[in-house]
Write a protein that holds these residues in place. Structure first.
Motif, PDB file in Angstrom:
ATOM      1  N   TRP A 166      -0.883   2.377   3.857  1.00  0.00           N
ATOM      2  CA  TRP A 166      -1.478   2.996   2.959  1.00  0.00           C
ATOM      3  C   TRP A 166      -1.239   1.766   1.922  1.00  0.00           C
ATOM      4  N   ASP A 167      -0.953   0.841   1.483  1.00  0.00           N
ATOM      5  CA  ASP A 167      -1.294  -0.009   0.772  1.00  0.00           C
ATOM      6  C   ASP A 167      -2.526  -1.395   0.623  1.00  0.00           C
ATOM      7  N   PHE A 170      -5.380   1.370  -0.135  1.00  0.00           N
ATOM      8  CA  PHE A 170      -5.698   1.837  -1.242  1.00  0.00           C
ATOM      9  C   PHE A 170      -5.326   0.810  -1.991  1.00  0.00           C
ATOM     10  N   ARG A 175      -4.791   4.323  -5.911  1.00  0.00           N
ATOM     11  CA  ARG A 175      -3.401   4.858  -4.860  1.00  0.00           C
ATOM     12  C   ARG A 175      -3.214   6.462  -5.462  1.00  0.00           C
TER      13      ARG A 175
END
Length: 510
Positions: A166-167, A170, A175
């Motif tokens: 995820w990091d 985005f 995010r």
């Protein structure tokens, strides 16, 4: 009320497989906090002691307390239905953890996870005792308990993987919903449990005590069982505990109020001395609630009270294994953080090796411990199961000593597997002993008391004390070695339980 079933051996193994998956998900949702600790501590600005509170006390106290009425409900109501409701609850609250923006919000979400997960132990153990005959119970319970270690190990890999993906997908300003990677990981693992709850609800409900000759237990109607559940909740939830005590007479009320005053004074004194007010308020509530429940159980269900609180073997196992859990949960909560912060190991490597080694060692160890206990006991010599527990813990202390003595991440990795194999081997035989030495009617309640020791003594104190020592000395090593002080008391309690069972067996001419 669904008609009771008498599923055959093959169905029992199928049900066991489903229950293992449930228990694995239980520990994935519980344990994922540890691999995400660095990011959570940074984003929410929390200390090691506060992290210990989130991991242990906030979750553990309410897990233990609601395990009491939910354990009794599992003795009266369809267990598959109750487990499905619990699974849906803790999955929802795991997802809610991903929406937390501060320490308080995450604390309340962890409380909700604890309440939902309190159904897994009593329902699972009680179901397995009716799916499998006595000679197979400890093995079945051990395989079920392997879900703890599979879930705990998978939590590290899955949690780290989801957060990392995820990091990197985005950048900070783009995010979705402003969620950080650790928040997305909680959401991604919480929601699938809602679908799995439907699968659990489809399992057949076996007749209680069907493997005990001439023994049959009738369940309450749904309405009566839920009314009894409401009364049981009132026995642990202040201020209803006071009203319930008053119904038992003036003496019971006075004793209850004195206990409330002692717990409140102790919580105030510890807060003044050490700070960390949430820790002592929640723990004080927990201790008072347990004592209130014990008072009520003694009055309302003398058989259950006698089987649990007047049986030196049950009390000794609950205290002894509970104190062992202080060490186990401390290592579980801070072990990955220790590898990352002290030994400078990368998070993805810790997730893969520590998570995988712990999962493999734990899963194999709990099965081996249960199976060895079954083999040595022959279904009648239950004291021999405790020999397995004591032997496994003795060897585990040697492994733990090597773990804390090394300054090498690679040596640390090699010790993880044998350490968790031995620690979990103790669980396999300890849990197998409990379900075999209490009457069928109170198995789920006795299981709840077993988890009560593991959570109030182990989960609510182990991680917090380790975090507190770490903060005071600015050393995670001090925290993880200082918690070893509980182990002599653990061994003493287990020896007392073993000696009582030996005397019982001799009295029976075995």
């Amino acid at each position: 009320m669904p008609e009771e079933e008498s599923p055959g051996p093959a169905y029992g193994w199928y049900a066991l497989g489903v229950l293992v998956l449930v228990y694995a998900l239980n520990f994935i949702d519980r344990q994922m906090l540890t691999i995400l600790a660095v990011d959570i501590k940074r984003d929410l600005h929390i200390s090691d002691a506060q992290f210990g509170f989130l991991y242990g006390t906030a979750f553990g106290v309410f897990y233990a307390l609601f395990g009491i009425p939910l354990g009794k409900l599992a003795d009266r109501w369809p267990r598959t239905r109750l487990l499905a409701i619990g699974l849906a609850t803790w999955s929802t609250m795991t997802a809610a953890s991903g929406l937390a923006c501060n320490f308080t919000q995450l604390g309340f979400a962890r409380i909700g996870v604890g309440v939902g997960e309190a159904t897994a132990g009593p329902c699972g153990y009680s179901l397995l005792a009716d799916y499998f005959p006595p000679r197979r119970r400890a093995t079945a319970v051990a395989i079920y308990s392997a879900g703890i270690y599979l879930g705990g190990g998978l939590a590290l890999s899955i949690g780290a993987g989801l957060a990392h993906a995820w990091d990197h997908a985005f950048v900070l300003g783009a995010r979705p919903l402003g969620l950080a990677g650790w928040q997305a990981a909680f959401l991604g693992l919480g929601l699938p449990g809602l679908g799995m709850s439907l699968w659990v609800s489809s399992l057949k409900e076996p007749r209680r005590g069907r493997h005990e000759v001439g023994h049959r237990i009738m369940e309450m109607s749904g309405r009566d069982a839920l009314r009894a559940f409401g009364r049981d909740v009132a026995t642990i939830a202040p201020p209803f505990t006071v009203f319930m005590a008053a119904r038992r007479g003036v003496k019971a009320l006075v004793v209850n109020l004195l206990l409330l005053a002692v717990c409140a004074l102790a919580a105030w004194g510890l807060t003044e001395w050490l700070g960390d007010m949430p820790q002592w308020i929640v723990l004080g509530i927990g201790v008072y609630a347990v004592v209130s429940w014990t008072q009520s159980l003694r009055h309302d269900d003398p058989e259950a009270y006698g089987a649990i609180w007047q049986n030196p073997a049950v009390v000794g196992i609950n205290i002894g294994y509970g104190l062992t859990c202080a060490l186990t949960y401390a290592a579980t909560a801070f072990g990955p953080l220790y590898a990352m912060e002290v030994l400078h190991a990368p998070a993805n490597e810790v997730a893969l090796i520590v998570g995988g080694g712990g999962a493999a060692g734990g899963a194999l160890g709990v099965i081996a411990g249960g199976a060895l206990g079954d083999r040595l006991s022959g279904g009648v010599y239950h004291s021999r199961r405790l020999v397995v527990v004591l032997g496994a813990l003795s060897l585990a202390m040697i492994a733990y000593g090597f773990l804390m003595a090394t300054g090498s991440a690679h040596v640390f990795y090699w010790i993880v597997f044998p350490l968790w194999f031995l620690l979990s081997g103790a669980l396999g035989s300890a849990a197998g002993t409990i379900v075999n030495i209490v009457p069928a009617r109170v198995r789920a309640t006795a299981t709840a008391s077993f988890f009560l020791g593991a959570t109030l003594l182990g989960l609510a104190l182990g991680p917090y004390v380790t975090g507190r020592l770490s903060g005071a000395w600015h050393s995670l090593w001090v925290g993880l070695t200082g918690i070893l002080v509980v182990m002599p008391f653990s061994f003493a309690s287990l020896v007392i339980a073993w000696r009582h069972l030996v005397r019982q067996e001799r009295a029976k001419g075995l």
